[in-house]
Design an enzyme around this catalytic site. Structure first.
Site, PDB file in Angstrom:
ATOM      1  N   SER A 135      73.058  68.637  69.904  1.00 27.18           N
ATOM      2  CA  SER A 135      73.682  67.396  69.455  1.00 27.18           C
ATOM      3  C   SER A 135      74.348  66.750  70.668  1.00 27.18           C
ATOM      4  O   SER A 135      75.225  67.353  71.278  1.00 27.18           O
ATOM      5  CB  SER A 135      74.718  67.715  68.372  1.00 27.18           C
ATOM      6  OG  SER A 135      75.417  66.549  67.997  1.00 27.18           O
ATOM      7  N   LYS A 173      69.308  65.590  69.212  1.00 25.33           N
ATOM      8  CA  LYS A 173      69.971  64.694  68.250  1.00 25.33           C
ATOM      9  C   LYS A 173      70.965  63.869  69.032  1.00 25.33           C
ATOM     10  O   LYS A 173      71.762  64.416  69.798  1.00 25.33           O
ATOM     11  CB  LYS A 173      70.654  65.540  67.178  1.00 25.33           C
ATOM     12  CG  LYS A 173      71.842  64.911  66.469  1.00 25.33           C
ATOM     13  CD  LYS A 173      72.266  65.775  65.289  1.00 25.33           C
ATOM     14  CE  LYS A 173      73.765  65.748  65.058  1.00 25.33           C
ATOM     15  NZ  LYS A 173      74.176  66.652  63.971  1.00 25.33           N
ATOM     16  N   LYS A 232      74.057  60.975  68.860  1.00 25.39           N
ATOM     17  CA  LYS A 232      75.039  60.328  67.992  1.00 25.39           C
ATOM     18  C   LYS A 232      74.901  58.818  68.164  1.00 25.39           C
ATOM     19  O   LYS A 232      74.711  58.335  69.289  1.00 25.39           O
ATOM     20  CB  LYS A 232      76.446  60.786  68.384  1.00 25.39           C
ATOM     21  CG  LYS A 232      76.688  62.272  68.160  1.00 25.39           C
ATOM     22  CD  LYS A 232      76.785  62.591  66.680  1.00 25.39           C
ATOM     23  CE  LYS A 232      77.316  63.999  66.443  1.00 25.39           C
ATOM     24  NZ  LYS A 232      77.470  64.293  65.006  1.00 25.39           N
ATOM     25  N   ASP A 236      72.348  60.699  64.467  1.00 24.33           N
ATOM     26  CA  ASP A 236      73.428  61.026  63.528  1.00 24.33           C
ATOM     27  C   ASP A 236      74.501  59.941  63.608  1.00 24.33           C
ATOM     28  O   ASP A 236      75.110  59.744  64.658  1.00 24.33           O
ATOM     29  CB  ASP A 236      74.030  62.397  63.880  1.00 24.33           C
ATOM     30  CG  ASP A 236      75.057  62.880  62.851  1.00 24.33           C
ATOM     31  OD1 ASP A 236      75.329  62.153  61.878  1.00 24.33           O
ATOM     32  OD2 ASP A 236      75.578  64.000  63.041  1.00 24.33           O
ATOM     33  N   ASN A 256      77.226  59.751  61.454  1.00 26.88           N
ATOM     34  CA  ASN A 256      78.539  60.187  60.940  1.00 26.88           C
ATOM     35  C   ASN A 256      79.226  59.090  60.113  1.00 26.88           C
ATOM     36  O   ASN A 256      80.375  58.715  60.374  1.00 26.88           O
ATOM     37  CB  ASN A 256      79.443  60.676  62.077  1.00 26.88           C
ATOM     38  CG  ASN A 256      79.027  62.031  62.601  1.00 26.88           C
ATOM     39  OD1 ASN A 256      78.586  62.155  63.739  1.00 26.88           O
ATOM     40  ND2 ASN A 256      79.136  63.060  61.778  1.00 26.88           N
ATOM     41  N   GLU A 263      70.699  60.911  60.164  1.00 26.66           N
ATOM     42  CA  GLU A 263      71.696  61.739  59.497  1.00 26.66           C
ATOM     43  C   GLU A 263      72.911  60.892  59.093  1.00 26.66           C
ATOM     44  O   GLU A 263      73.460  60.158  59.916  1.00 26.66           O
ATOM     45  CB  GLU A 263      72.096  62.850  60.472  1.00 26.66           C
ATOM     46  CG  GLU A 263      73.010  63.909  59.912  1.00 26.66           C
ATOM     47  CD  GLU A 263      73.307  65.001  60.954  1.00 26.66           C
ATOM     48  OE1 GLU A 263      72.586  65.103  61.972  1.00 26.66           O
ATOM     49  OE2 GLU A 263      74.279  65.747  60.753  1.00 26.66           O
ATOM     50  N   ASP A 275      74.599  64.902  55.563  1.00 29.26           N
ATOM     51  CA  ASP A 275      75.478  65.938  56.120  1.00 29.26           C
ATOM     52  C   ASP A 275      76.793  65.882  55.323  1.00 29.26           C
ATOM     53  O   ASP A 275      76.969  66.620  54.338  1.00 29.26           O
ATOM     54  CB  ASP A 275      75.690  65.659  57.627  1.00 29.26           C
ATOM     55  CG  ASP A 275      76.742  66.525  58.297  1.00 29.26           C
ATOM     56  OD1 ASP A 275      77.409  67.322  57.611  1.00 29.26           O
ATOM     57  OD2 ASP A 275      76.942  66.419  59.531  1.00 29.26           O
ATOM     58  N   LYS A 311      75.727  73.046  56.387  1.00 30.16           N
ATOM     59  CA  LYS A 311      76.826  73.609  57.183  1.00 30.16           C
ATOM     60  C   LYS A 311      77.644  74.476  56.244  1.00 30.16           C
ATOM     61  O   LYS A 311      78.174  73.984  55.240  1.00 30.16           O
ATOM     62  CB  LYS A 311      77.740  72.504  57.715  1.00 30.16           C
ATOM     63  CG  LYS A 311      77.175  71.692  58.856  1.00 30.16           C
ATOM     64  CD  LYS A 311      78.182  70.660  59.324  1.00 30.16           C
ATOM     65  CE  LYS A 311      77.560  69.757  60.384  1.00 30.16           C
ATOM     66  NZ  LYS A 311      78.409  68.589  60.673  1.00 30.16           N
ATOM     67  N   GLY A 338      76.037  72.171  62.834  1.00 35.14           N
ATOM     68  CA  GLY A 338      77.046  72.869  63.622  1.00 35.14           C
ATOM     69  C   GLY A 338      78.363  72.130  63.607  1.00 35.14           C
ATOM     70  O   GLY A 338      78.418  70.941  63.288  1.00 35.14           O
TER      71      GLY A 338
END
Ligand code: OSB
Ligand code: MG
Length: 400
Positions: free
Chosen positions: A167, A193, A195, A220, A222, A245, A270, A294, A322
């Site tokens: 990541s 991956k 961000k 990802d 978030n 993600e 996630d 996770k 993770g």
């Protein structure tokens, strides 16, 4: 190494009886342990470089390490909360308080119990899943160590090593991102991956795709977007990503389903997947077609296995997420990621991706793009007492 067919019995299960009409698969439960006390420590471990996501930057990993004391030896767990409630509502001081005030006393009150009973004892307390997961892992490790039994075999691992993805945080600019990704590819990581956040999405992804061609690549967010950003997110379709993600917020299951209908890129949840029930609902709604599992986020490794089982039966690919784990959680994640339904590489990177020095004596290393599943009893890693002491900034023991 695997105990094939070994499965964690569900506590509250909707679909299990239907999926196994001949009866639930049997497995060997872990030994009961007698809990004399728990030690909690807050650790501050410096990161090799700052890690930036859409929700913030950290340069030091603040994490809670748990030690369960039993007459047959200690067990270790890790509470993967971060210092502030930005990724999830949980955070260090909240976890510390709920652990010492409610969760640990409830476990010490039960005194002798099997690891499979921990979630039930803690169920009256709402939420605080990462805290529950860390306590459960410490009990599980103590039980399995006392039996000389590795965690991987107990969970149902079928591989002795797992493919390692990395990541990569948001960098100063796309060219710095290309440099960072190039370094990880040189090390052998098999999946990248990156961000993303609004304003740092299409150009960053384009730069990585152009620099490295057809590498396995995913992004990802978030939770940084809303449905109003669907057009921007659809621009990512041209990069042939493995998945996107968590584009929207934790509670946005219906919006994720709507977005999934507008994108070619598979949506992977996630933050939203907080339990087996949440996973079941998200799949029923069409909000996700891949799941990041996770253990901390879902309340423990046993619930993680139940989500794995659900997805495996439904033909939904899963991968192991993770939380910048220390060697404790990293060993457990490698064991989990070795289950058969983990068909995509996870964020199970080598320890040195985040840390110069870990708190275990044999930190996870990258070998041919893979991380080995430990084979020793319990977690299969030993704590380095000097490193543990060096990083400890707070400590408390709760005894019966
Ligand atoms: O969203 O997967 C995430 C780290 C902290 C909080 C959330 C996330 C992450 C990562 C790092 O992406 C994963 C890792 O430990 O390698
Ligand atoms: Mg994520």
């Amino acid at each position: 190494m695997a105990t094939l067919g070994a499965r964690i019995p569900a506590t509250t299960d909707h679909s299990r009886a239907r999926r196994y009409p001949g009866g639930m698969p049997t497995r060997e439960p872990a030994a009961s342990v007698t809990l004399d006390g728990f030690e909690l420590r807050v650790l501050h471990i410096p990161l090799v470089s700052p890690f930036t996501t859409s929700f913030g930057t950290e340069a030091v990993r603040e994490v809670i390490v748990v030690r369960a004391h039993t007459p047959d030896g200690d067990g270790w767990g890790e509470i993967v909360t971060q210092s502030a409630p930005l990724y999830s509502s949980e955070y260090t001081q909240g976890a510390w308080d709920v652990a010492r005030r409610y969760l640990i006393p409830a476990l010490l009150d039960a005194h002798t119990l099997a690891p499979e009973q921990v979630a039930g004892v803690l169920a009256p307390f709402v939420g605080h899943r990462m805290t529950k997961a860390g306590l459960e892992l410490a009990v599980l490790d103590a039980a399995l160590r006392s039996q000389g039994r590795p965690l991987g075999g107990y969970l149902g691992a079928v591989r002795d090593r797992v493919p390692s993805g990395v990541s990569v945080g948001i960098q100063a600019d796309p060219s710095a991102l290309v440099d960072a990704v190039g370094g990880y590819l040189d090390e052998g990581y098999v999946r990248i991956k990156i961000k993303i956040k609004p304003g740092r999405d299409v150009a960053d992804t384009a730069a990585v795709r152009e620099a490295f061609g057809t590498i396995p690549l995913q992004v990802d967010a978030n939770s940084a977007y809303t449905l109003a950003d669907a057009d921007t997110l659809a621009e990512l379709d041209r990069f042939d990503l493995l998945l996107i993600e968590q584009p929207l917020q934790e509670d946005d299951l219906v919006d994720h389903a709507a977005l999934a209908g507008m994108l070619c890129t598979p949506v992977c949840l996630d933050e939203s997947i907080t339990s087996l029930k949440a996973a079941t609902d998200a799949l029923a709604l069409g909000a996700t077609s891949v799941i990041n599992i996770k253990a901390g986020r879902v309340g423990g490794y046993l619930e993680a296995v139940r989500i794995h089982d659900l997805c495996r039966d439904a033909g939904i690919p899963v991968w192991c997420g993770g939380m910048l784990e220390t060697g404790i959680g990293r060993a457990a994640n490698a064991a989990l990621a070795a289950l058969p339904g983990f068909t995509l590489p996870g964020d199970v990177s080598a320890s040195d991706r985040f840390y110069h020095r870990d708190i275990v004596t044999e930190p996870a290393v990258l070998e041919d793009g893979h991380v080995r599943v430990p084979t020793g009893p319990g977690l299969g890693v030993e704590i380095d007492p000097l490193a543990l002491e060096e990083f400890t900034v707070a400590r408390e023991t709760v005894r019966r």
